[in-house]
Scaffold this motif. Structure first.
Motif, mmCIF file in Angstrom:
data_model
loop_
_atom_site.group_PDB
_atom_site.id
_atom_site.type_symbol
_atom_site.label_atom_id
_atom_site.label_comp_id
_atom_site.label_asym_id
_atom_site.label_seq_id
_atom_site.Cartn_x
_atom_site.Cartn_y
_atom_site.Cartn_z
ATOM 1 N N LEU A 360 0.815 -1.207 0.000
ATOM 2 C CA LEU A 360 0.000 0.000 0.000
ATOM 3 C C LEU A 360 0.851 1.261 0.000
ATOM 4 O O LEU A 360 0.331 2.368 0.163
ATOM 5 N N ALA A 361 2.151 1.106 -0.214
ATOM 6 C CA ALA A 361 3.039 2.259 -0.335
ATOM 7 C C ALA A 361 2.834 2.938 -1.684
ATOM 8 O O ALA A 361 2.453 2.305 -2.675
ATOM 9 N N ALA A 362 3.118 4.233 -1.735
ATOM 10 C CA ALA A 362 2.877 5.008 -2.958
ATOM 11 C C ALA A 362 3.722 4.527 -4.127
ATOM 12 O O ALA A 362 3.299 4.628 -5.285
ATOM 13 N N ASP A 363 4.927 4.007 -3.854
ATOM 14 C CA ASP A 363 5.840 3.626 -4.941
ATOM 15 C C ASP A 363 5.862 2.122 -5.187
ATOM 16 O O ASP A 363 6.797 1.586 -5.767
ATOM 17 N N SER A 364 4.825 1.422 -4.763
ATOM 18 C CA SER A 364 4.782 -0.033 -4.863
ATOM 19 C C SER A 364 4.732 -0.522 -6.309
ATOM 20 O O SER A 364 4.232 0.159 -7.208
ATOM 21 N N ARG A 365 5.232 -1.747 -6.505
ATOM 22 C CA ARG A 365 4.949 -2.452 -7.757
ATOM 23 C C ARG A 365 3.435 -2.602 -7.902
ATOM 24 O O ARG A 365 2.725 -2.822 -6.928
ATOM 25 N N HIS A 366 2.962 -2.520 -9.131
ATOM 26 C CA HIS A 366 1.540 -2.779 -9.348
ATOM 27 C C HIS A 366 1.292 -3.101 -10.812
ATOM 28 O O HIS A 366 2.087 -2.776 -11.704
ATOM 29 N N ALA A 367 0.171 -3.736 -11.050
ATOM 30 C CA ALA A 367 -0.385 -3.903 -12.393
ATOM 31 C C ALA A 367 -1.837 -3.460 -12.311
ATOM 32 O O ALA A 367 -2.560 -3.852 -11.392
ATOM 33 N N SER A 368 -2.257 -2.631 -13.254
ATOM 34 C CA SER A 368 -3.610 -2.083 -13.232
ATOM 35 C C SER A 368 -4.162 -2.027 -14.648
ATOM 36 O O SER A 368 -3.417 -1.778 -15.600
ATOM 37 N N VAL A 369 -5.447 -2.252 -14.765
ATOM 38 C CA VAL A 369 -6.152 -1.936 -16.005
ATOM 39 C C VAL A 369 -6.962 -0.684 -15.720
ATOM 40 O O VAL A 369 -7.856 -0.694 -14.871
ATOM 41 N N LEU A 370 -6.625 0.407 -16.398
ATOM 42 C CA LEU A 370 -7.228 1.704 -16.115
ATOM 43 C C LEU A 370 -7.907 2.265 -17.357
ATOM 44 O O LEU A 370 -7.472 2.020 -18.488
ATOM 45 N N LEU A 371 -8.968 3.034 -17.116
ATOM 46 C CA LEU A 371 -9.520 3.886 -18.158
ATOM 47 C C LEU A 371 -8.808 5.226 -18.066
ATOM 48 O O LEU A 371 -8.802 5.867 -17.009
ATOM 49 N N LEU A 372 -8.210 5.649 -19.163
ATOM 50 C CA LEU A 372 -7.382 6.843 -19.178
ATOM 51 C C LEU A 372 -8.192 8.044 -19.663
ATOM 52 O O LEU A 372 -9.238 7.882 -20.298
ATOM 53 N N PRO A 373 -7.726 9.272 -19.376
ATOM 54 C CA PRO A 373 -8.433 10.468 -19.855
ATOM 55 C C PRO A 373 -8.721 10.399 -21.347
ATOM 56 O O PRO A 373 -7.895 9.939 -22.137
ATOM 57 N N HIS A 374 -9.912 10.858 -21.706
ATOM 58 C CA HIS A 374 -10.428 10.808 -23.074
ATOM 59 C C HIS A 374 -10.704 9.376 -23.517
ATOM 60 O O HIS A 374 -10.864 9.100 -24.690
ATOM 61 N N TRP A 375 -10.724 8.466 -22.537
ATOM 62 C CA TRP A 375 -11.373 7.179 -22.636
ATOM 63 C C TRP A 375 -10.742 6.185 -23.595
ATOM 64 O O TRP A 375 -11.297 5.808 -24.613
ATOM 65 N N SER A 376 -9.553 5.774 -23.193
ATOM 66 C CA SER A 376 -8.953 4.562 -23.721
ATOM 67 C C SER A 376 -8.656 3.665 -22.532
ATOM 68 O O SER A 376 -8.603 4.123 -21.390
ATOM 69 N N GLY A 377 -8.500 2.376 -22.794
ATOM 70 C CA GLY A 377 -8.161 1.431 -21.741
ATOM 71 C C GLY A 377 -6.747 0.941 -21.934
ATOM 72 O O GLY A 377 -6.278 0.794 -23.068
ATOM 73 N N ARG A 407 -17.172 12.464 -21.964
ATOM 74 C CA ARG A 407 -18.012 11.734 -21.022
ATOM 75 C C ARG A 407 -18.125 10.272 -21.429
ATOM 76 O O ARG A 407 -18.372 9.967 -22.594
ATOM 77 N N LEU A 408 -17.956 9.402 -20.465
ATOM 78 C CA LEU A 408 -18.212 7.987 -20.689
ATOM 79 C C LEU A 408 -19.722 7.801 -20.767
ATOM 80 O O LEU A 408 -20.446 8.128 -19.827
ATOM 81 N N SER A 409 -20.223 7.300 -21.888
ATOM 82 C CA SER A 409 -21.667 7.250 -22.105
ATOM 83 C C SER A 409 -22.278 5.900 -21.780
ATOM 84 O O SER A 409 -23.497 5.771 -21.722
ATOM 85 N N THR A 410 -21.459 4.869 -21.586
ATOM 86 C CA THR A 410 -21.968 3.540 -21.246
ATOM 87 C C THR A 410 -21.083 2.928 -20.165
ATOM 88 O O THR A 410 -19.914 3.276 -20.044
ATOM 89 N N PRO A 411 -21.610 2.002 -19.379
ATOM 90 C CA PRO A 411 -20.734 1.270 -18.455
ATOM 91 C C PRO A 411 -19.666 0.500 -19.236
ATOM 92 O O PRO A 411 -19.867 0.156 -20.404
ATOM 93 N N TYR A 412 -18.542 0.216 -18.573
ATOM 94 C CA TYR A 412 -17.465 -0.492 -19.263
ATOM 95 C C TYR A 412 -16.768 -1.439 -18.298
ATOM 96 O O TYR A 412 -16.510 -1.097 -17.142
ATOM 97 N N TRP A 413 -16.461 -2.644 -18.806
ATOM 98 C CA TRP A 413 -15.890 -3.716 -17.990
ATOM 99 C C TRP A 413 -14.370 -3.730 -18.094
ATOM 100 O O TRP A 413 -13.802 -3.509 -19.168
ATOM 101 N N LEU A 414 -13.729 -4.053 -16.970
ATOM 102 C CA LEU A 414 -12.276 -4.190 -16.923
ATOM 103 C C LEU A 414 -11.926 -5.466 -16.170
ATOM 104 O O LEU A 414 -12.627 -5.863 -15.237
ATOM 105 N N ARG A 415 -10.825 -6.085 -16.575
ATOM 106 C CA ARG A 415 -10.407 -7.332 -15.922
ATOM 107 C C ARG A 415 -8.885 -7.409 -15.895
ATOM 108 O O ARG A 415 -8.209 -6.999 -16.843
ATOM 109 N N LEU A 416 -8.357 -7.929 -14.782
ATOM 110 C CA LEU A 416 -6.919 -8.130 -14.625
ATOM 111 C C LEU A 416 -6.696 -9.521 -14.049
ATOM 112 O O LEU A 416 -7.334 -9.906 -13.066
ATOM 113 N N ILE A 417 -5.791 -10.276 -14.675
ATOM 114 C CA ILE A 417 -5.524 -11.654 -14.264
ATOM 115 C C ILE A 417 -4.060 -11.795 -13.872
ATOM 116 O O ILE A 417 -3.164 -11.315 -14.582
ATOM 117 N N ARG A 418 -3.826 -12.436 -12.742
ATOM 118 C CA ARG A 418 -2.462 -12.814 -12.378
ATOM 119 C C ARG A 418 -2.322 -14.323 -12.501
ATOM 120 O O ARG A 418 -3.107 -15.082 -11.921
#
Length: 708
Positions: A360-377, A407-418
């Motif tokens: 939970l540290a700010a500089d931790s390793r991580h993998a994320s699936v994010l929606l980015l500004p102007h809506w790309s994944g 504006r995001l006009s519809t719901p959108y699904w995201l998934r991350l697998i380890r």
């Protein structure tokens, strides 16, 4: 408009939704985000006065509609709407007003704004008053006898009020009234509305908009709060004689989902019950929340039985360190997190997503699936502690999912697998068809954190993010009927297993050839009918099923959700076999309670009945496993079997058999049939085929069963 539609359609829940948005909505249109200060300063005060008046006029219109339903939006937050009108009128009349630099919720306008970094009040349209003042003036001054000196000057100056392209106006004609005389009410107050819940350390705090009897202008004298752990009731009184619209439930158990409803009373009577409010004291399923890194404003997370609603600030999930609000749960080993991002969000700068984080540290390793500004994944990763963040393979959501890039006009699904140290991201518009966002190797600890971020990327401005359909290995969002014990199956492939997909595609290729009379569907126990030698069932399969045009649709390791996905994605398309034999669920014992597994099996059978309407179905009880009845997995399987044994009682096309006793000597497993405690050997498959043959031959319509 939406509020008026709700009233016209007599839709209490829709009306409640509009009132909740008015007082706590994520965007600039809610009262606290339009009139951003108790002084009356408006979100648009720095942009232009006609924009500020546009928002005020629409809010007053909504408040009047609500008032006629007995809901006092006008009076919310110490008459916040009046403060906005007075501020705008005072400035327009040439006087100075207190102005504080402000950044709006979209992040576009105000101090530090991405579009226009306004730092002072705008003189644009100063002194030009739009036809919006008569309605609130007559309410506050004539109905409620509250002074509004600056609005009074504007009303006098503008009478008779006309109209404009943005406002209906004509308020002198439609809203003028003489000073209200005190009257005795003859009706109960309006139904309470705008119920909002916030978790506290002590329990759940509930607030709502005050009720009033609009004809007499008499406020509710008291409120009664009712609570239940079931949305359908029964509801018990938990508080009475509450004098103001708020209640702190300090007797709520942590992690428990409650449903609240409220009535309002005056000397004449009591209103009907409000719409229900679902609220949880704390987060479910082992989830917790905190701010990661340095944030300018604290965030929070709420759960209402279906959705996580999160408020978070934070500069970014990026660079060498992150700052955001995080709802998370601990996780060990391989697994998947899935969630659907629900619109609307406060701004296009918001970064929602799903995340796996080493610490939970700010500089931790991580993998994320994010929606980015102007809506790309994208799959966004930091491979080492304190390292730079990498954005991998961003893919645009598509124009139909975005309004004007903002504006995001519809719901959108995201998934991350380890899978081991390989992290793979996916995104989907519908939860079934997934786009691959790539994979990255990260040497992450086996125990880590999985969860949902809320990051505004704005200074001292939070964003609101809502997630539903959240799923992690140890917990899933309960079904919408509120029954937390029965989690609806979510069809899901085994994304990280290339051999799994290869076998799945081979099934599809085989059934396309046709000539299929018998199906066997399941996991490794059924899969190993294909296995050669003494440890498998191939020899027995050839003896009993090869000449029956049988196809084995089983894959080792499958759970119920994997079978559901395969059935929806080609495994049984274009065929009409005589019989389908199903045994599934033994691999669910570590991830689902028996009630969930049993429900999933029924869903699979339902899917088979829909897609193969002429096919008879034989459901086999899950085979025993382990050495004896003390085995935990066996106990769960036995309970599943009890829950599904009546599956064919109301449908002559569905049949159930439990042949598990074939493999037992009393309570103990016969090691000569199932040597590893789970999978039959060749002798075990022979015993299986022999035990099943009478019902199989009968359902296939054969007169001569296969001999031993």
């Amino acid at each position: 408009t939406k509020m008026a539609i709700a009233i016209f359609c007599n839709d209490r829940q829709l009306f409640e939704t509009t009132v909740r948005y008015a007082i706590a909505g994520a965007g600039n249109g809610s009262i606290p985000h339009t009139i951003v200060s108790p002084s009356g300063q408006c979100q648009e005060s720095s942009r232009a006065q006609h924009y500020a008046q546009l928002g005020l006029g629409l809010l007053a219109c909504a408040a009047e509609v609500a008032w006629n339903q007995g809901v006092d939006l006008y009076g919310w937050r110490d008459n916040r709407i009046l403060a906005g009108f007075e501020y705008c009128a005072k400035y327009g009349l040439g006087e100075d007003v207190d102005y504080q630099p402000y950044l709006d919720r979209t992040g576009k306008y105000g101090i530090g704004g991405r579009n226009n970094p306004y730092t002072k009040i705008s003189p644009a349209s100063r002194g030009n008053f739009y036809p919006i003042f008569e309605r609130p003036f007559n309410h506050y001054v004539k109905r409620r006898r509250i002074e509004a000196p600056y609005s009074a000057q504007v009303v006098t100056k503008k009478r008779p009020e006309g109209h404009s392209g943005d406002h209906i106006g004509l308020g002198t004609l439609t809203h003028w009234r003489p000073p209200f005389e005190t009257a005795k009410t003859t009706k109960p107050p309006g139904v309470p509305a705008g119920l909002i819940a916030r978790t506290t350390r002590e329990g759940i705090r509930i607030t709502w908009v005050g009720s009033v009897e609009p004809d007499s202008c008499v406020d509710a004298q008291s409120y009664t709060v009712y609570r239940s752990t079931d949305s359908s009731g029964p509801y018990q009184k938990v508080a009475t004689q509450i004098s103001s619209p708020g209640y702190h439930d300090t007797n709520a158990n942590s992690g428990t989902l409650y449903f609240y409803t409220i009535t309002a009373s005056n000397e004449t009577g009591t209103s009907a019950s409000s719409a229900k409010l679902a609220a949880s004291s704390g987060l479910p399923g082992g989830f917790m929340s905190m701010d990661v890194g340095k944030v300018g404003l604290p965030g929070y997370s709420e759960f209402n039985g279906q959705t996580f609603t999160m408020e978070g600030e934070g500069h970014d999930v990026g660079g060498t360190d992150d700052s955001f609000h995080f709802a998370y749960a601990p996780m060990t080993g391989d697994g998947t997190i899935t969630a659907r991002v629900v619109r609307p969000m406060s701004s296009q700068w918001t970064k929602p997503g799903v995340m796996m984080r080493e610490t939970l540290a700010a500089d931790s390793r991580h993998a994320s699936v994010l929606l980015l500004p102007h809506w790309s994944g994208a799959l966004v990763t930091r491979s080492k502690k304190g390292g730079e963040t990498t954005t991998n393979k961003a893919r645009h959501l598509g124009e139909k999912h975005v309004i004007k890039k903002n504006r995001l006009s519809t719901p959108y699904w995201l998934r991350l697998i380890r899978f081991r140290n390989r992290f793979t991201g996916y995104m989907s518009a519908d939860g079934y068809n997934w786009k691959d966002l790539g994979s990255v190797e990260i040497p992450m600890a086996q125990t880590f954190y999985v969860g949902l971020p809320a990051c505004s990327q704005l200074n001292k401005v939070t964003t609101t993010v809502t997630y539903d359909h959240v799923s992690i290995p140890t917990w899933r969002t309960p079904p919408s009927d509120g029954n937390e014990d029965l989690i609806a199956a979510r069809p899901e492939p085994r994304w990280h297993k290339t051999p799994w997909f290869e076998r799945h595609r081979a099934f599809n290729a085989r059934v396309k050839k046709g000539n299929v009379d018998l199906l066997m569907i399941g996991d490794s126990i059924t899969h190993w009918w294909d296995k050669e030698g003494e440890s498998g069932g191939k020899k027995i399969w050839d003896q009993y099923y090869a000449k029956r045009n049988a196809v084995n649709l089983a894959i080792s390791g499958d759970r119920t959700e994997h079978v559901l996905w395969r059935l929806e994605n080609g495994n049984i398309d274009g065929i009409s076999p005589k019989l389908a034999i199903l045994m599934i669920g033994t691999n669910n014992h570590s991830s689902s309670p028996p009630e969930v597994t049993a429900r999933d099996i029924r869903l699979i059978v339902g899917k088979l009945r829909i897609k193969l309407p002429k096919t008879k179905i034989l459901v086999l009880g899950i085979f025993p496993r382990g050495g004896n009845d003390d085995d935990t997995a066996r106990q769960k399987n036995m309970k599943v079997n009890k829950l599904i044994c009546n599956i064919g009682d109301e449908d002559r096309m569905i049949h159930y058999r439990d042949i598990g006793a074939t493999f037992l000597d009393g309570r103990r497993m016969k090691p000569d049939l199932i040597p590893d405690g789970t999978h039959p050997n060749q002798k075990g498959y022979a015993a299986w085929a022999e035990a099943m043959e009478p019902i199989v031959s009968k359902l296939l319509g054969e007169t001569n069963p296969v001999a031993k």
